[in-house]
Design an enzyme around this catalytic site. Structure first.
Site, mmCIF file in Angstrom:
data_model
loop_
_atom_site.group_PDB
_atom_site.id
_atom_site.type_symbol
_atom_site.label_atom_id
_atom_site.label_comp_id
_atom_site.label_asym_id
_atom_site.label_seq_id
_atom_site.Cartn_x
_atom_site.Cartn_y
_atom_site.Cartn_z
ATOM 1 N N GLU A 1 72.290 -7.375 9.022
ATOM 2 C CA GLU A 1 71.866 -6.013 8.704
ATOM 3 C C GLU A 1 72.885 -5.247 7.873
ATOM 4 O O GLU A 1 72.524 -4.457 6.995
ATOM 5 C CB GLU A 1 71.567 -5.230 9.995
ATOM 6 C CG GLU A 1 70.232 -5.578 10.643
ATOM 7 C CD GLU A 1 70.315 -6.764 11.602
ATOM 8 O OE1 GLU A 1 71.277 -7.548 11.527
ATOM 9 O OE2 GLU A 1 69.392 -6.913 12.430
ATOM 10 N N GLU B 1 67.876 -10.722 17.220
ATOM 11 C CA GLU B 1 67.947 -9.741 18.321
ATOM 12 C C GLU B 1 66.898 -10.027 19.382
ATOM 13 O O GLU B 1 67.145 -9.893 20.574
ATOM 14 C CB GLU B 1 67.752 -8.328 17.754
ATOM 15 C CG GLU B 1 68.955 -7.880 16.932
ATOM 16 C CD GLU B 1 68.728 -6.539 16.282
ATOM 17 O OE1 GLU B 1 67.878 -6.467 15.371
ATOM 18 O OE2 GLU B 1 69.383 -5.563 16.687
HETATM 19 N N1 3HC Z 1 61.513 -8.444 5.327
HETATM 20 C C1 3HC Z 1 60.633 -8.485 4.320
HETATM 21 N N2 3HC Z 1 60.617 -9.449 3.374
HETATM 22 C C2 3HC Z 1 61.545 -10.408 3.467
HETATM 23 C C3 3HC Z 1 62.506 -10.419 4.479
HETATM 24 C C4 3HC Z 1 62.462 -9.391 5.441
HETATM 25 N N3 3HC Z 1 63.326 -9.339 6.469
HETATM 26 N N4 3HC Z 1 63.292 -11.488 4.301
HETATM 27 C C5 3HC Z 1 62.845 -12.118 3.223
HETATM 28 N N5 3HC Z 1 61.779 -11.482 2.705
HETATM 29 C C6 3HC Z 1 60.954 -11.877 1.565
HETATM 30 C C7 3HC Z 1 61.748 -11.914 0.279
HETATM 31 O O1 3HC Z 1 61.788 -10.650 -0.332
HETATM 32 C C8 3HC Z 1 60.962 -12.921 -0.510
HETATM 33 O O2 3HC Z 1 59.815 -12.260 -0.989
HETATM 34 P P1 3HC Z 1 59.205 -12.636 -2.428
HETATM 35 O O3 3HC Z 1 58.833 -14.085 -2.330
HETATM 36 O O4 3HC Z 1 58.076 -11.701 -2.581
HETATM 37 O O5 3HC Z 1 60.318 -12.398 -3.387
HETATM 38 C C9 3HC Z 1 60.483 -13.928 0.547
HETATM 39 O O6 3HC Z 1 60.553 -13.218 1.778
HETATM 40 C C10 3HC Z 1 61.338 -15.174 0.647
HETATM 41 O O7 3HC Z 1 62.698 -14.773 0.810
HETATM 42 P P2 3HC Z 1 63.890 -15.516 0.077
HETATM 43 O O8 3HC Z 1 63.516 -15.808 -1.321
HETATM 44 O O9 3HC Z 1 65.110 -14.703 0.312
HETATM 45 O O10 3HC Z 1 63.945 -16.872 0.884
HETATM 46 P P3 3HC Z 1 65.205 -17.780 1.165
HETATM 47 O O11 3HC Z 1 64.689 -18.987 1.830
HETATM 48 O O12 3HC Z 1 66.034 -17.936 -0.070
HETATM 49 O O13 3HC Z 1 66.108 -16.970 2.204
HETATM 50 C C11 3HC Z 1 66.523 -15.636 4.173
HETATM 51 C C12 3HC Z 1 65.651 -16.728 3.500
HETATM 52 C C13 3HC Z 1 67.950 -16.191 4.339
HETATM 53 C C14 3HC Z 1 65.935 -15.320 5.500
HETATM 54 C C15 3HC Z 1 66.569 -14.396 3.255
HETATM 55 O O14 3HC Z 1 65.256 -14.056 2.897
HETATM 56 C C16 3HC Z 1 67.193 -13.183 3.891
HETATM 57 O O15 3HC Z 1 68.406 -13.081 3.919
HETATM 58 N N6 3HC Z 1 66.343 -12.253 4.364
HETATM 59 C C17 3HC Z 1 66.800 -10.991 4.906
HETATM 60 C C18 3HC Z 1 67.450 -11.186 6.255
HETATM 61 C C19 3HC Z 1 67.857 -9.851 6.814
HETATM 62 O O16 3HC Z 1 68.660 -9.133 6.241
HETATM 63 N N7 3HC Z 1 67.302 -9.525 7.972
HETATM 64 C C20 3HC Z 1 67.560 -8.251 8.587
HETATM 65 C C21 3HC Z 1 66.372 -7.368 8.351
HETATM 66 S S1 3HC Z 1 66.632 -5.763 8.965
HETATM 67 C C22 3HC Z 1 66.367 -5.908 10.629
HETATM 68 O O17 3HC Z 1 66.040 -6.949 11.123
HETATM 69 C C23 3HC Z 1 66.499 -4.616 11.354
HETATM 70 C C24 3HC Z 1 66.613 -4.794 12.827
HETATM 71 O O18 3HC Z 1 67.960 -4.847 13.198
HETATM 72 C C25 3HC Z 1 65.971 -3.640 13.550
#
Ligand code: 3HC
Ligand code: NAI
Length: 705
Positions: free
Chosen positions: A127, A107
């Site tokens: 999301e 975003e």
């Molecule tokens: N916030 C907080 N922690 C997060 C995070 C996030 N957005 N994304 C990942 N993490 C953390 C994980 O919990 C993990 O923590 P840990 O080591 O303590 O278990 C660490 O980061 C590494 O994450 P992954 O093991 O998942 O790493 P990968 O490399 O396998 O995957 C990724 C990377 C594809 C980016 C995956 O982490 C993911 O899908 N993350 C979430 C993405 C998401 O849904 N983003 C939207 C967030 S909500 C938002 O942005 C609201 C906005 O619209 C206002």
């Protein structure tokens, strides 16, 4: 803690680097860091423009989800405030994307004045998978950049797209193959924009894509109906559509305010709470006691699968789909041919659905080498045994594997119920033996239970965990016990479903209640899909050796004896029309059910939907509590992951143990106790459930201990 944002000057451009490992999530400190960097740069006459980029593996995973529960996400600067600052900046801001740029990270980029990415970068708005809508302008800006329908597809599915596709759609403006060139390219774009006359172009002002659908307001309802089946029960996908629709009907500021309101409502919903739990549960499951980042792992370059039946053929496909060559070994040519034919058919059907090209299918098939020569196991880094469920046969096979396989090779069994320790004990290397329990169909179902024997080494567990991720699976480590965690919890569920029809319900009522709860199908439809003959074989072994004071429902056995094996014979608990998978209630089954109740001298009664739900679900939660207490699973949330991926437990309810917490364990215990008093039998509350109910505690507290 080092600051989560760095600021450098490169050729008159202010380079703002997100540096908040591991995923550059927009925590409060990162938001403050970016705001400070931009504010200072705006005041500095030597800075002409900005580039925002990420350090480490990716640009950004979006908002810091952990802040959602603490209220810190609402502290200024919020992500929307920061993003407005960027869009309104009088000096151009270019976003340099690599690795992954999702959620709030994406975003933020949408509000920049130009976007450049490295080939292969994954960009999107996931999301919806967390039960929320994009809440920092994504639903308003993405349709302005790429068009309403592509934006709906991306936002409602939550699936990221690769940079090449993003370029085609106009989400990004430039692509570079070389990640080392990203900064240089972005700086030159920023310098070019800086000398363009007038203020930078804002995404919010781009309305041409929106105008294209002005005459088609019905497209949103069409989209709602299109996803109705797939998104059944979920709130967020529909909320996403509402927001994109708002982009086409409201001025930008009003659309943004609408999106924010929907975002905040979703964020505090039970569904989002459950889906966020599921997100973190999946990641917690990868943390296994006794293992750490320092645990060495083995390199898996070649696999062998023993047995090319239902499971072996699917498992072989999993390996080659991940690019790992596999040797498939059978005992008879006929079986080998049949198994390879199943694999070929599967790929042909994928090609015909347009999900794979013929060349890709062919390339995968060439990675599979079918053979009758058992000795070929010596070439493999991992051997997965998937022969008949027979302990003597498995012992013979593992004795041979021990003699033939490389010293460091992993010897895995796909057994669904047998004792992995007993299998390991016939080898001279029990530390190399592990259970890899795939679910059927193995090439589709994402769960793999990784069964840790008493002597399985940490290296082997760590390797198999990494391997499952590489295969696109979700691995959950469990200990050795009869049927492990998933099936052990499934049995009480299916058993009660059958008792319920003896007592007064019918299969379609039970299935409807379970489906309305959110499962893809109920226990009877599932049994028809899996095969009544398969269930019968399992029961021969386990139910017949049960303590005799416990009840047994024989209706499934009657169906088996009638040759009604489920979908494969077009008759089972239901009947099926030729070529259809739609279950139709069958009068013959009604007769059988009524006759059985009569034979058992049961006065059939009206059974409420509420009782059906509780009788099916609470016993499985109860079994989960026993599994926890015995230490078979490390955490309650691991059992949630098992059910989300093994049996399609509705993600918006978080998994059975999370669901139990949300109901309150005291309630679950009291209902179980009541069932036990009425029916005795299998329904005795687990000691852990009783204790936690008394102490007013939750399974989440068990996990936090
Ligand atoms: N916030 C907080 N922690 C997060 C995070 C996030 N957005 N994304 C990942 N993490 C953390 C994980 O919990 C993990 O923590 P840990 O080591 O303590 O278990 C660490 O980061 C590494 O994450 P992954 O093991 O998942 O790493 P990968 O490399 O396998 O995957 C990724 C990377 C594809 C980016 C995956 O982490 C993911 O899908 N993350 C979430 C993405 C998401 O849904 N983003 C939207 C967030 S909500 C938002 O942005 C609201 C906005 O619209 C206002
Ligand atoms: P299956 O009967 O479809 O296939 C077994 C295959 O093993 C047959 O093709 C047979 O010819 C072959 N085989 C037998 N002895 C052999 C030997 N010595 N060498 C090489 N091949 C040999 O069985 P299925 O259903 O694939 O099950 C395999 C294993 O997976 C079992 O342990 C079962 O419990 C487990 N499992 C089965 C699931 C299912 O839904 N079918 C789900 C999860 C696990």
């Amino acid at each position: 803690m080092p600051p989560p944002v760095r600021f450098d000057r490169v050729e008159g451009i202010g380079v703002v680097t997100l540096d908040n490992p591991p995923v550059n999530a927009f925590s409060l400190s990162q938001r403050i860091g970016v705001k400070e960097a931009l504010t200072n740069g705006l005041q500095d006459p030597d800075i002409l423009a900005f580039v925002i980029c990420g350090s480490g593996r990716m640009f950004s995973a979006g908002a810091d989800i952990r802040e959602f529960d603490t209220g810190v996400a609402a502290e200024s600067p919020t992500l929307p405030e920061l993003i407005s600052l960027i869009e309104d900046s009088p000096k151009p801001v270019v976003c340099a994307l690599h690795g992954t740029a999702v959620g709030g990270g994406c975003e933020l980029s949408l509000a920049c004045h130009s976007r450049v990415a490295v080939t292969g970068t994954r960009i999107g708005l996931p999301e919806v998978t967390l039960g929320i809508v994009p809440g920092a302008g994504g639903t308003q800006r993405l349709p302005r950049l790429i068009g309403v329908l592509p934006a709906l597809d991306a936002i409602v599915s939550g699936k990221p797209m690769i940079a090449e596709r993003a370029l085609e759609l106009g989400l990004i403006d430039g692509l570079t193959d070389d990640s080392d060139e990203l900064l240089k390219t972005s700086v030159s774009v920023a310098r070019r924009l800086a000398i363009e006359p007038g203020p930078p172009h804002k995404t919010r002002d781009r309305n041409s894509q929106l105008l294209k659908v002005r005459d088609r307001p019905e497209l949103f309802d069409e989209f709602r109906s299109r996803i109705a089946r797939r998104a059944r029960g979920f709130e967020a996908p529909f909320a996403c559509i509402d927001c994109v629709e708002a982009a086409t009907t409201m001025p930008f500021e009003q659309g943004l305010a609408f999106e924010r309101e929907v975002f905040l409502r979703c964020r505090s919903s039970d569904q989002s709470l459950a889906q966020r739990h599921a997100f973190f549960a999946e990641r917690e499951a990868r943390k296994v006691s006794g293992l750490g980042p320092e645990t060495p792992q083995l390199d898996i370059r070649c696999a062998a699968v023993l047995g090319c039946g239902t499971m072996g053929s699917g498992i072989a496909m999993c390996f080659v789909n991940a690019g790992i060559p596999v040797i498939v070994i059978e005992s008879e040519q006929g079986m080998l041919d049949r198994g390879m034919e199943m694999i070929r058919k599967n790929y042909t059907s994928t090609v015909s659905k347009g999900r794979m090209t013929e060349e890709e299918a062919e390339a995968r098939l060439t990675l599979i080498e079918p053979t009758l020569e058992f000795e070929r196991v010596s070439e493999a880094d991992i051997v997965v045994e998937a022969v008949f469920e027979d302990m003597d046969l498995k012992k013979k096979i593992f004795t041979r594997l021990d003699a033939l396989c490389r010293a460091e090779a992993i010897l895995a069994t796909n057994t669904s119920s047998l004792d992995v320790n007993t299998i390991a004990a016939v080898t001279g290397r029990p530390e190399q033996v592990v259970g890899t329990h795939f679910f059927s169909p193995a090439n589709v179902m994402r769960l793999v239970e990784i069964v840790r024997g008493h002597q399985t080494s940490p290296e082997v567990i760590a390797t198999v965990l990494t391997l499952s991720k590489r295969l696109g699976k979700v691995g959950v480590v469990v200990g050795v016990c009869d049927s492990f965690a998933a099936n052990r919890m499934l049995y009480p569920y299916s058993r009660q479903a059958q008792f319920l029809i003896e007592e007064g319900a019918f299969p379609e009522q039970v299935d409807r209640v379970i489906q309305d709860f959110g499962f893809p199908m109920g226990p009877f439809a599932l049994s028809d899909l899996a095969g009544i003959d398969v269930g019968w074989r399992v029961r021969q072994h386990r139910e017949h050796s049960r303590p005799k004071h416990l009840r047994y429902s024989a209706i499934g056995d009657r169906l088996y004896e009638m040759g009604r094996y489920g979908q494969k014979t077009s008759k089972g608990w239901y009947q099926y029309e030729e070529g259809s998978r739609i279950p139709i209630p069958d009068p013959d089954v009604v007769d059988l059910v009524l006759a059985t109740s009569k034979e058992l001298e049961i006065d059939r009664r009206e059974i409420s939907d509420e009782e059906i739900l509780q009788r099916c679900l609470y016993p499985l939660i109860n079994e989960g509590a026993r599994i926890l207490e015995e230490g078979i699973a490390q955490r309650a949330s691991d059992l949630d992951v098992v059910w989300l991926y093994g049996f399609g437990f509705p993600r918006y309810r978080g998994g059975p143990m999370f669901y139990a917490d949300s109901l309150g364990l005291r309630h679950v215990y009291e209902v179980m106790q009541n069932f036990y008093e009425i029916h005795q039998d299998w329904l005795e509350p687990a000691p852990l459930l009783e204790r936690f109910a008394r102490e007013d505690r939750t399974f989440a507290e068990w996990d936090a201990k």
